[in-house]
Design a protein around this motif. Structure first.
Motif, PDB file in Angstrom:
ATOM      1  N   GLY A 115      -1.957 -83.227   1.776  1.00 57.14           N
ATOM      2  CA  GLY A 115      -2.357 -84.366   0.963  1.00 57.14           C
ATOM      3  C   GLY A 115      -1.226 -84.780   0.047  1.00 57.14           C
ATOM      4  O   GLY A 115      -0.076 -84.790   0.451  1.00 57.14           O
ATOM      5  N   SER A 130       1.517 -82.671   9.219  1.00 61.45           N
ATOM      6  CA  SER A 130       0.713 -82.524   8.017  1.00 61.45           C
ATOM      7  C   SER A 130       1.396 -83.183   6.820  1.00 61.45           C
ATOM      8  O   SER A 130       0.751 -83.811   5.983  1.00 61.45           O
ATOM      9  CB  SER A 130       0.470 -81.042   7.785  1.00 61.45           C
ATOM     10  OG  SER A 130       0.203 -80.766   6.467  1.00 61.45           O
ATOM     11  N   VAL A 150       5.799 -75.269  17.489  1.00 55.31           N
ATOM     12  CA  VAL A 150       4.486 -75.776  17.107  1.00 55.31           C
ATOM     13  C   VAL A 150       4.335 -75.750  15.589  1.00 55.31           C
ATOM     14  O   VAL A 150       3.819 -76.682  14.984  1.00 55.31           O
ATOM     15  CB  VAL A 150       3.377 -74.937  17.788  1.00 55.31           C
ATOM     16  CG1 VAL A 150       2.023 -75.243  17.195  1.00 55.31           C
ATOM     17  CG2 VAL A 150       3.378 -75.201  19.271  1.00 55.31           C
ATOM     18  N   SER A 196       3.328 -83.059  -0.608  1.00 59.34           N
ATOM     19  CA  SER A 196       2.471 -83.522   0.476  1.00 59.34           C
ATOM     20  C   SER A 196       2.035 -82.362   1.351  1.00 59.34           C
ATOM     21  O   SER A 196       1.016 -82.451   2.006  1.00 59.34           O
ATOM     22  CB  SER A 196       3.135 -84.619   1.291  1.00 59.34           C
ATOM     23  OG  SER A 196       4.123 -84.113   2.102  1.00 59.34           O
ATOM     24  N   THR A 197       2.791 -81.307   1.379  1.00 63.12           N
ATOM     25  CA  THR A 197       2.340 -80.099   2.080  1.00 63.12           C
ATOM     26  C   THR A 197       3.012 -78.889   1.455  1.00 63.12           C
ATOM     27  O   THR A 197       4.185 -78.962   1.094  1.00 63.12           O
ATOM     28  CB  THR A 197       2.702 -80.151   3.573  1.00 63.12           C
ATOM     29  OG1 THR A 197       1.935 -81.163   4.200  1.00 63.12           O
ATOM     30  CG2 THR A 197       2.394 -78.850   4.265  1.00 63.12           C
ATOM     31  N   VAL A 198       2.264 -77.838   1.327  1.00 64.71           N
ATOM     32  CA  VAL A 198       2.852 -76.564   0.933  1.00 64.71           C
ATOM     33  C   VAL A 198       2.358 -75.536   1.931  1.00 64.71           C
ATOM     34  O   VAL A 198       1.185 -75.526   2.288  1.00 64.71           O
ATOM     35  CB  VAL A 198       2.429 -76.142  -0.484  1.00 64.71           C
ATOM     36  CG1 VAL A 198       3.043 -74.800  -0.833  1.00 64.71           C
ATOM     37  CG2 VAL A 198       2.834 -77.176  -1.500  1.00 64.71           C
ATOM     38  N   LEU A 199       3.251 -74.713   2.408  1.00 65.50           N
ATOM     39  CA  LEU A 199       2.892 -73.750   3.436  1.00 65.50           C
ATOM     40  C   LEU A 199       3.630 -72.467   3.160  1.00 65.50           C
ATOM     41  O   LEU A 199       4.816 -72.485   2.843  1.00 65.50           O
ATOM     42  CB  LEU A 199       3.306 -74.318   4.792  1.00 65.50           C
ATOM     43  CG  LEU A 199       2.970 -73.496   6.006  1.00 65.50           C
ATOM     44  CD1 LEU A 199       1.523 -73.749   6.366  1.00 65.50           C
ATOM     45  CD2 LEU A 199       3.853 -73.886   7.164  1.00 65.50           C
ATOM     46  N   GLN A 200       2.898 -71.366   3.270  1.00 66.13           N
ATOM     47  CA  GLN A 200       3.569 -70.082   3.094  1.00 66.13           C
ATOM     48  C   GLN A 200       3.996 -69.575   4.461  1.00 66.13           C
ATOM     49  O   GLN A 200       3.226 -69.648   5.418  1.00 66.13           O
ATOM     50  CB  GLN A 200       2.593 -69.121   2.428  1.00 66.13           C
ATOM     51  CG  GLN A 200       3.251 -67.881   1.901  1.00 66.13           C
ATOM     52  CD  GLN A 200       2.290 -67.070   1.068  1.00 66.13           C
ATOM     53  OE1 GLN A 200       1.372 -67.595   0.461  1.00 66.13           O
ATOM     54  NE2 GLN A 200       2.507 -65.776   1.044  1.00 66.13           N
ATOM     55  N   THR A 201       5.201 -69.110   4.586  1.00 71.13           N
ATOM     56  CA  THR A 201       5.639 -68.558   5.863  1.00 71.13           C
ATOM     57  C   THR A 201       6.168 -67.142   5.646  1.00 71.13           C
ATOM     58  O   THR A 201       6.292 -66.694   4.515  1.00 71.13           O
ATOM     59  CB  THR A 201       6.753 -69.402   6.502  1.00 71.13           C
ATOM     60  OG1 THR A 201       7.832 -69.464   5.590  1.00 71.13           O
ATOM     61  CG2 THR A 201       6.295 -70.788   6.828  1.00 71.13           C
ATOM     62  N   ASN A 208       3.624 -79.070  13.520  1.00 69.13           N
ATOM     63  CA  ASN A 208       2.381 -79.176  12.749  1.00 69.13           C
ATOM     64  C   ASN A 208       2.656 -79.420  11.270  1.00 69.13           C
ATOM     65  O   ASN A 208       1.966 -80.195  10.624  1.00 69.13           O
ATOM     66  CB  ASN A 208       1.548 -77.905  12.886  1.00 69.13           C
ATOM     67  CG  ASN A 208       0.763 -77.887  14.172  1.00 69.13           C
ATOM     68  OD1 ASN A 208       0.538 -78.940  14.775  1.00 69.13           O
ATOM     69  ND2 ASN A 208       0.376 -76.730  14.612  1.00 69.13           N
ATOM     70  N   THR A 209       3.669 -78.736  10.742  1.00 69.86           N
ATOM     71  CA  THR A 209       3.992 -78.918   9.331  1.00 69.86           C
ATOM     72  C   THR A 209       4.457 -80.346   9.080  1.00 69.86           C
ATOM     73  O   THR A 209       4.081 -80.971   8.090  1.00 69.86           O
ATOM     74  CB  THR A 209       5.081 -77.931   8.903  1.00 69.86           C
ATOM     75  OG1 THR A 209       4.751 -76.650   9.401  1.00 69.86           O
ATOM     76  CG2 THR A 209       5.203 -77.861   7.404  1.00 69.86           C
ATOM     77  N   ARG A 260       0.983 -86.978   6.976  1.00 71.02           N
ATOM     78  CA  ARG A 260      -0.360 -87.494   7.226  1.00 71.02           C
ATOM     79  C   ARG A 260      -0.856 -88.444   6.140  1.00 71.02           C
ATOM     80  O   ARG A 260      -1.511 -89.430   6.418  1.00 71.02           O
ATOM     81  CB  ARG A 260      -1.338 -86.322   7.387  1.00 71.02           C
ATOM     82  CG  ARG A 260      -2.666 -86.769   7.972  1.00 71.02           C
ATOM     83  CD  ARG A 260      -3.510 -85.588   8.342  1.00 71.02           C
ATOM     84  NE  ARG A 260      -2.866 -84.758   9.344  1.00 71.02           N
ATOM     85  CZ  ARG A 260      -2.954 -83.430   9.369  1.00 71.02           C
ATOM     86  NH1 ARG A 260      -3.637 -82.807   8.460  1.00 71.02           N
ATOM     87  NH2 ARG A 260      -2.355 -82.738  10.309  1.00 71.02           N
ATOM     88  N   GLN A 276      -1.429 -76.274   1.549  1.00 66.52           N
ATOM     89  CA  GLN A 276      -1.885 -77.490   0.890  1.00 66.52           C
ATOM     90  C   GLN A 276      -1.497 -78.682   1.743  1.00 66.52           C
ATOM     91  O   GLN A 276      -0.426 -78.704   2.356  1.00 66.52           O
ATOM     92  CB  GLN A 276      -1.234 -77.612  -0.489  1.00 66.52           C
ATOM     93  CG  GLN A 276      -1.562 -78.877  -1.237  1.00 66.52           C
ATOM     94  CD  GLN A 276      -0.366 -79.788  -1.366  1.00 66.52           C
ATOM     95  OE1 GLN A 276       0.711 -79.348  -1.715  1.00 66.52           O
ATOM     96  NE2 GLN A 276      -0.542 -81.066  -1.080  1.00 66.52           N
TER      97      GLN A 276
END
Lengths: 283, 283
Positions: B240, A108, A100, A233-238, A104-105, A111, B238
């Motif tokens: 976009g 996103s 998931v 376009s996306t940054v996510l901390q894991t 989702n990443t 998008r 983030q």
């Protein structure tokens, strides 16, 4: 796989010295193998092997009705399947959280209209559109799933052939699509700006890219950046740890730089692929 | 996705009535120009002002700890329950687990939300977990799990940040050992305009490009959670399309905005302590 403290220290020292377990430098990737067009029933497919991470992506398209609030757009959906072949941990519902998270990443990251233009998938405003299903199968996990998946997805979308629609007949509420009967009369999807993801892993004081499984275990936190063109376009901390703002900025910079190099390398590889080449384990 | 048939799900296909209304709603471009001209937002805030915050602890009497947060119209309840053993787990884990569930009430948004968790809620739950994992001293309760439930009663933008901030308060209200006070702030970007703590309209303004020119088309949402005394970023998200320089700038802005929230939370917690002391003195 679990490491003892001594092994972790060894990995950490290697990263400090800019000479990792397998001889790589901090910004180096492991060798990759990419093949496209290997699943016959799919409209586009790609398989990427990054050292011992193996990802198979297949794209299916179907005709659907657009969302009423976004009537001019088609649909794009990602599904990740963590096969228990990859690691026994994935058995049953074990890999669900990871699946998931990756899906989702990806959605996103895709998008924004500048990353992937969904309006091109619209056939008839408010009535018909293409729905693109991107199915991602993890065959083997050797660390760094996000990067491998994003590259394979981009290659599979690049490879995707959308049948041409010559015309639409509307008779009352009946809509007939006039789809081209020629087998090779297809459109390609525009994936010029499709995002490429890079996982930046913090080990000790330094940041590295493309962590192996052992390195992933030593990391205190990591950042996944999806870069499209020259923008994020996306940054996510894991991971479980937290980062200092300075580290965050540093890893963003590193991720940005590496993602652009990776994207160039991917395009260079894709350009080399000739149609009809007979390669791969699935053929 | 299978539906829960014990609940009223409504007809299969319904459309929001606003789609049939006369197209008098201003376009995003008009809204953007209006904002730019006015130099302040619809509720008379400046672009970099946070909304007024209302905090209260102990609103769910049966939970171990709970908190309620209001950012003007955004209203979120968070409750924390006693630790219990991690279900379906064979091996002993040295660190405690955190389970987060982020849920929009069915009536919280313009469109009715279903009872089942959708992708957005799943993603928000994961982000919340990421933010709180590095805040809680998880080694203090090995092999146990703390459940945190966030329920959005009214969504007027920045709900995820509100939920994370409130979860921090609820955790301390529950007496769960923590490293620091956690605060979270959302920020929206559209071109050169930066909107701190956006409401729902501003959030959708920032989530897509408004004009088709690709130059200077930055847009996006940034959510950050910070442990202020330690100066650590526990979560960063983030979406976009944002350039590196812009992202740099936003991180600095968000750091300041987060530290501005800390005194409010301290005050709220002190109030709670005084109240408990008084009531125990009486009893």
């Amino acid at each position: 796989m679990s490491l003892c403290e001594a092994e972790k220290t060894f990995v950490l020292h290697g990263v400090e010295e800019n000479f990792r377990l397998d001889g790589r430098e901090r910004e180096d990737y492991r060798p990759m193998e990419l093949e496209t067009d290997i699943v016959l029933h799919a409209f586009g497919s790609a398989r990427l092997r990054l050292a011992n991470t193996d990802v198979l992506v297949a794209v299916k398209i179907e005709i659907d009705v657009p969302f009423p609030e976004r009537s001019k757009e088609g649909k794009l959906e990602f599904f990740v399947d963590c096969s228990a072949n990859a690691t026994p941990d994935f058995e049953g519902r074990g890999g669900e959280d990871l699946a998931v998270e990756i899906a989702n990443t990806l959605s996103s990251a895709y998008r924004s209209k500048h990353a992937f233009d969904l309006t091109k998938l619209c056939i008839l405003k408010g009535k018909k559109c293409w729905k693109v299903y991107v199915d991602i199968l993890l065959l083997e996990c050797g660390g760094n799933l996000f990067d491998a998946v994003s590259l394979a997805v981009k290659a599979a979308l690049w490879n995707t052939q959308v049948p041409k629609v010559h015309g639409v007949n509307i008779d009352g509420n009946n809509i007939e699509l006039n789809v081209s009967e020629e087998l090779y009369d297809c459109d390609r999807l525009d994936v010029k700006n499709a995002p490429v993801m890079v996982t930046v892993c913090k080990i000790g004081e330094k940041c590295i890219v493309d962590p192996s499984v052992a390195e992933e275990q030593c990391s205190v936190g990591s950042i996944v950046v999806a870069v499209s063109g020259d923008k994020f376009s996306t940054v996510l901390q894991t991971g479980t740890g937290s980062l200092h703002p300075a580290t965050l900025m540093e890893s963003l910079k590193l991720g940005h730089r590496v993602a652009q190099r990776l994207d160039e390398a991917l395009w260079a590889t894709l350009r080399q692929i000739k149609p009809g080449q007979d390669v791969g384990f699935l053929k | 996705m299978p539906l829960d048939h014990k609940r009223i799900n409504g007809p299969d296909e319904t459309l929001p009535y606003s789609l049939f209304a006369k197209q008098s709603t201003p376009s995003w471009n008009q809204i953007f120009k209006e904002l730019q001209k006015e130099g302040k937002r619809s509720d008379a805030r400046g672009f970099l002002d946070h909304r007024k915050v209302f905090l209260k602890t102990g609103i769910v009497s049966q939970a171990k700890g709970s908190a309620y947060i209001e950012l003007d119209n955004s209203k979120v309840i968070v409750s924390v329950f006693d630790p219990h053993e991690i279900p379906n787990r064979q091996d002993y884990s040295l660190k405690g687990e955190i389970y987060c569930e982020f849920k929009f009430a069915p009536f919280s948004c313009k469109k009715r939300r279903l009872h089942q968790k959708d992708n957005e809620e799943n993603q928000y739950s994961a982000i919340m977990k990421q933010a709180l994992e590095s805040t809680v001293c998880r080694h203090e309760f090995p092999n146990f799990q703390v459940d945190i439930y966030a329920l959005v009663l009214h969504n007027d933008g920045s709900c995820l940040s509100a939920a994370i901030t409130a979860a921090g308060i609820a955790l301390s209200h529950a007496g769960v050992p923590m490293y620091d006070i956690i605060t979270s702030v959302t920020l929206g970007i559209q071109k050169d305009m930066i909107l701190l703590d956006p409401n729902v309209l501003e959030q959708s303004l920032c989530s897509g490009p408004i004009l088709d020119d690709t130059k200077n088309s930055d847009h996006g949402i940034v959510v950050i959670s910070i442990l202020n005394n330690h100066n650590q970023i526990s979560q960063f998200y983030q979406s976009g399309m944002i350039s590196l320089e812009k992202l740099n700038q936003t991180v600095e802005l968000l750091q300041k905005a987060c530290s501005d929230l800390v005194p409010l939370i301290q005050k709220c917690l002190v109030k709670h302590v005084i109240k408990t002391l008084k009531s125990s003195g009486e009893g």
